[in-house]
Design a protein around this motif. Structure first.
Motif, PDB file in Angstrom:
ATOM      1  N   ALA A  67       0.828  -1.202   0.000  1.00  0.00           N
ATOM      2  CA  ALA A  67       0.000   0.000   0.000  1.00  0.00           C
ATOM      3  C   ALA A  67       0.865   1.255   0.000  1.00  0.00           C
ATOM      4  N   GLY A  68       2.020   1.203   0.682  1.00  0.00           N
ATOM      5  CA  GLY A  68       2.925   2.344   0.722  1.00  0.00           C
ATOM      6  C   GLY A  68       3.496   2.702  -0.636  1.00  0.00           C
ATOM      7  N   SER A  69       3.489   1.742  -1.564  1.00  0.00           N
ATOM      8  CA  SER A  69       3.980   2.033  -2.917  1.00  0.00           C
ATOM      9  C   SER A  69       2.871   2.562  -3.824  1.00  0.00           C
ATOM     10  N   GLY A  70       1.630   2.629  -3.291  1.00  0.00           N
ATOM     11  CA  GLY A  70       0.540   3.231  -4.042  1.00  0.00           C
ATOM     12  C   GLY A  70      -0.305   2.272  -4.848  1.00  0.00           C
ATOM     13  N   VAL A  71      -0.016   0.976  -4.806  1.00  0.00           N
ATOM     14  CA  VAL A  71      -0.790   0.014  -5.592  1.00  0.00           C
ATOM     15  C   VAL A  71      -2.054  -0.391  -4.835  1.00  0.00           C
ATOM     16  N   ARG A  72      -3.019  -0.940  -5.552  1.00  0.00           N
ATOM     17  CA  ARG A  72      -4.227  -1.455  -4.912  1.00  0.00           C
ATOM     18  C   ARG A  72      -3.952  -2.864  -4.392  1.00  0.00           C
ATOM     19  N   THR A  73      -4.171  -3.048  -3.109  1.00  0.00           N
ATOM     20  CA  THR A  73      -3.799  -4.304  -2.468  1.00  0.00           C
ATOM     21  C   THR A  73      -4.875  -4.742  -1.489  1.00  0.00           C
ATOM     22  N   MET A  74      -4.931  -6.043  -1.217  1.00  0.00           N
ATOM     23  CA  MET A  74      -5.987  -6.593  -0.371  1.00  0.00           C
ATOM     24  C   MET A  74      -5.468  -7.788   0.410  1.00  0.00           C
ATOM     25  N   THR A  75      -6.081  -8.000   1.565  1.00  0.00           N
ATOM     26  CA  THR A  75      -5.896  -9.235   2.315  1.00  0.00           C
ATOM     27  C   THR A  75      -7.259  -9.720   2.763  1.00  0.00           C
ATOM     28  N   SER A  76      -7.348 -10.987   3.100  1.00  0.00           N
ATOM     29  CA  SER A  76      -8.598 -11.533   3.655  1.00  0.00           C
ATOM     30  C   SER A  76      -8.252 -12.509   4.765  1.00  0.00           C
ATOM     31  N   SER A  77      -9.220 -12.707   5.664  1.00  0.00           N
ATOM     32  CA  SER A  77      -9.024 -13.635   6.761  1.00  0.00           C
ATOM     33  C   SER A  77     -10.378 -13.950   7.370  1.00  0.00           C
ATOM     34  N   SER A  78     -10.352 -14.660   8.474  1.00  0.00           N
ATOM     35  CA  SER A  78     -11.542 -14.902   9.276  1.00  0.00           C
ATOM     36  C   SER A  78     -11.175 -14.623  10.727  1.00  0.00           C
ATOM     37  N   SER A  79     -12.135 -14.425  11.533  1.00  0.00           N
ATOM     38  CA  SER A  79     -12.089 -13.826  12.862  1.00  0.00           C
ATOM     39  C   SER A  79     -10.772 -13.940  13.637  1.00  0.00           C
ATOM     40  N   PRO A  80     -10.292 -15.141  14.024  1.00  0.00           N
ATOM     41  CA  PRO A  80      -9.031 -15.184  14.786  1.00  0.00           C
ATOM     42  C   PRO A  80      -7.858 -14.641  13.980  1.00  0.00           C
ATOM     43  N   GLY A  81      -7.908 -14.839  12.654  1.00  0.00           N
ATOM     44  CA  GLY A  81      -6.851 -14.316  11.792  1.00  0.00           C
ATOM     45  C   GLY A  81      -6.861 -12.810  11.744  1.00  0.00           C
ATOM     46  N   LEU A  82      -8.065 -12.220  11.667  1.00  0.00           N
ATOM     47  CA  LEU A  82      -8.146 -10.762  11.647  1.00  0.00           C
ATOM     48  C   LEU A  82      -7.657 -10.186  12.973  1.00  0.00           C
ATOM     49  N   ALA A  83      -7.930 -10.897  14.075  1.00  0.00           N
ATOM     50  CA  ALA A  83      -7.446 -10.430  15.373  1.00  0.00           C
ATOM     51  C   ALA A  83      -5.931 -10.271  15.363  1.00  0.00           C
ATOM     52  N   LEU A  84      -5.241 -11.194  14.700  1.00  0.00           N
ATOM     53  CA  LEU A  84      -3.786 -11.120  14.630  1.00  0.00           C
ATOM     54  C   LEU A  84      -3.305  -9.955  13.774  1.00  0.00           C
ATOM     55  N   LYS A  85      -4.152  -9.473  12.890  1.00  0.00           N
ATOM     56  CA  LYS A  85      -3.772  -8.378  11.997  1.00  0.00           C
ATOM     57  C   LYS A  85      -3.966  -6.997  12.617  1.00  0.00           C
ATOM     58  N   GLN A  86      -4.546  -6.919  13.803  1.00  0.00           N
ATOM     59  CA  GLN A  86      -4.975  -5.623  14.322  1.00  0.00           C
ATOM     60  C   GLN A  86      -3.830  -4.635  14.523  1.00  0.00           C
ATOM     61  N   GLU A  87      -2.679  -5.090  14.995  1.00  0.00           N
ATOM     62  CA  GLU A  87      -1.554  -4.175  15.163  1.00  0.00           C
ATOM     63  C   GLU A  87      -1.176  -3.548  13.825  1.00  0.00           C
ATOM     64  N   GLY A  88      -1.101  -4.387  12.789  1.00  0.00           N
ATOM     65  CA  GLY A  88      -0.747  -3.888  11.466  1.00  0.00           C
ATOM     66  C   GLY A  88      -1.786  -2.933  10.911  1.00  0.00           C
ATOM     67  N   ILE A  89      -3.063  -3.197  11.190  1.00  0.00           N
ATOM     68  CA  ILE A  89      -4.120  -2.301  10.707  1.00  0.00           C
ATOM     69  C   ILE A  89      -3.997  -0.933  11.359  1.00  0.00           C
ATOM     70  N   SER A  90      -3.669  -0.892  12.638  1.00  0.00           N
ATOM     71  CA  SER A  90      -3.436   0.382  13.318  1.00  0.00           C
ATOM     72  C   SER A  90      -2.275   1.143  12.668  1.00  0.00           C
ATOM     73  N   TYR A  91      -1.199   0.433  12.334  1.00  0.00           N
ATOM     74  CA  TYR A  91      -0.062   1.063  11.661  1.00  0.00           C
ATOM     75  C   TYR A  91      -0.489   1.617  10.298  1.00  0.00           C
ATOM     76  N   ILE A  92      -1.288   0.825   9.564  1.00  0.00           N
ATOM     77  CA  ILE A  92      -1.739   1.243   8.233  1.00  0.00           C
ATOM     78  C   ILE A  92      -2.612   2.493   8.321  1.00  0.00           C
ATOM     79  N   ALA A  93      -3.540   2.506   9.290  1.00  0.00           N
ATOM     80  CA  ALA A  93      -4.390   3.677   9.477  1.00  0.00           C
ATOM     81  C   ALA A  93      -3.558   4.882   9.892  1.00  0.00           C
TER      82      ALA A  93
END
Length: 353
Positions: A67-93
Motif C-alpha cells: 500500500a505504501g507504494s501506491g498500488v491497490r492491495t488486499m488481504t482476507s481472513s476470518s475472525s481469529p486471523g483478523l485479530a492477529l492483523k490488528q496491530e498492522g491495521i493500526s499502523y496502516i491507518a
C-alpha cells in the motif's frame, strides 16, 4: 457481461480484481479459503502478485509495504486471523495507507468454530489495535452487494487514504448466488504523490511512517485523522429502509441476518403487524441520523444479531434514549430463524400496547 453463478468468496475476489487489485497477501483460515485460492489462480494471469505469507501478522505487514507504494492491495481472513492483523491495521491507518481487508467471520471467542457469526462487530467497528483510528466497514447482505461494495471499497480506500473492511459472515463466503460485475461510477481520485515509488523523478523521498516521537506533532496528526473521519461520517453513510412507512416495531439487523429478518417482517405484515427494518450497510460510519427520522408510529426497536449483542451499543447511542431497545441474538455459529424473530416481535408489541 450477464450474471454469473459464483460462490461468495470467489465473487469478492473477482470484484477486487475488476477494481484494480494487483497484490494479495494472506494466510489460510476457514471459512474464507476460497478467496485466496481464487486470487492465487487469477492474479498471476493479469500480472499481479499473490503471496501466502507465513502468518497473518506477516500478511498485514506485506499489505503495509505494498500500500505504501501506491498500488491497490488486499488481504482476507476470518475472525481469529483478523485479530492477529490488528496491530498492522493500526499502523496502516496511522500511516494513512489505502487497502481493503476482508473478514469472512466465524464463531468465537478464541478459535471458536467455523460456522457463521457476527461477533466481530466490536473488533471491526472499534478497531482492535492501539490509538485513535477508524476504518470504513461495509456489511453486505447479498453476494451482489458484496461484489458492488468490494469494488467501491477500493475507491473509498484510495479517496480517503484509509483501510476499508468488508465484514461478511461465513454464509456470505460459502453461499452461491448469481452476480453481475457492473461498471461503477468513478470518483475523481487524488494523486498518489505520497507513495514511496523511488526518486527517479528527482523529488524528495516520501517516507511512509506512523511514528511521531514529538507529542505536539502526534497530536496534530491525530487532529488531521479526526478531520478525515468526520468527513467520512458526513459523506459515506449507507443504509437500507424496508417497509418502514408505518412501522410500530423497527428491527435493526445487518448482513445475512437482515435477510432472515426480512422474511420475518413479510410474515408479520401478512398478519397486519406493522414491522420494518433499518439495515446499516456501513457499520462505521453508523447511520445515526436515520434513527432520528423514524416514523412517528414507532414504539420500540429490536436489534437482531448473530452474536451476544454487539451492534446494540451503536443502536442505543443512535437512539439517544427515545425508544425502548430490545435484543434477540444467537451465538457461536447458530443462526436466528424467522419463527423465533416473529415470536420476539409479537412479545414486544404485545407488551407495548
Amino acid at each position: 457481461m450477464g450474471k454469473i453463478l459464483m460462490k461468495g468468496n470467489e465473487a469478492i475476489g473477482a470484484a477486487a480484481i475488476k477494481a484494480g487489485c494487483k497484490y494479495f497477501f494472506g494466510y489460510p483460515i476457514t471459512p474464507q479459503n476460497e478467496l485466496p485460492e481464487f486470487m492465487s489462480r487469477e492474479l498471476p494471469k493479469l500480472g499481479g502478485v499473490f503471496v501466502q505469507a507465513e502468518s497473518e501478522v506477516s500478511a498485514i505487514n506485506m499489505i503495509y509495504g505494498a500500500a505504501g507504494s501506491g498500488v491497490r492491495t488486499m488481504t482476507s481472513s476470518s475472525s481469529p486471523g483478523l485479530a492477529l492483523k490488528q496491530e498492522g491495521i493500526s499502523y496502516i491507518a496511522g500511516a494513512e495507507l489505502p487497502c481493503v481487508i476482508v473478514n469472512i467471520s466465524r464463531g468465537g471467542p478464541g478459535l471458536g468454530g467455523i460456522q457463521p457469526s457476527q461477533a466481530d462487530y466490536y473488533m471491526c467497528t472499534r478497531g482492535g489495535g492501539n490509538g485513535d483510528y477508524r476504518h470504513v466497514v461495509y456489511a453486505p447482505a447479498t453476494l451482489q452487494e458484496a461484489v458492488d461494495l468490494t469494488m467501491e471499497a477500493f475507491d473509498i480506500a484510495d479517496y480517503y487514504r484509509n483501510p476499508v473492511i468488508i465484514l461478511a459472515d461465513g454464509m456470505t463466503g460459502q453461499m452461491m448466488e448469481p452476480v453481475e460485475f457492473k461498471e461503477t461510477t468513478k470518483r475523481d481520485m487524488p494523486a498518489k504523490d505520497w507513495a514511496a515509488t523511488g526518486t527517479e523523478e528527482k523529488r524528495d523521498p516520501n517516507i511512509i511512517n506512523s511514528l511521531f516521537l514529538d507529542p505536539v506533532e502526534l497530536e496534530q496528526h491525530n487532529f488531521k485523522l479526526d478531520k478525515k473521519y468526520k468527513a467520512i461520517e458526513e459523506k459515506e453513510v449507507r443504509c437500507e429502509m424496508y417497509k418502514m412507512e408505518d412501522a410500530e416495531l423497527v428491527m435493526v439487523a445487518y448482513g445475512t441476518t437482515s435477510r432472515i429478518v426480512k422474511n420475518a417482517i413479510d410474515a408479520l405484515r401478512e398478519e397486519n403487524i406493522k414491522v420494518g427494518l433499518l439495515r446499516p450497510i456501513t457499520l462505521w460510519p453508523f447511520p445515526n441520523r436515520e434513527f432520528t427520522e423514524l416514523p412517528s408510529s414507532t414504539k420500540a426497536l429490536l436489534t437482531v444479531e448473530m452474536s451476544m449483542g454487539q451492534m446494540i451499543d451503536d443502536v442505543k447511542i443512535a437512539n439517544e434514549g427515545r425508544l425502548p431497545v430490545h435484543f434477540y441474538g444467537r451465538a457461536g455459529g447458530m443462526i436466528p430463524t424467522p419463527e423465533a424473530i416473529i415470536e420476539k416481535a409479537k412479545e414486544i408489541l404485545g407488551g407495548a400496547k
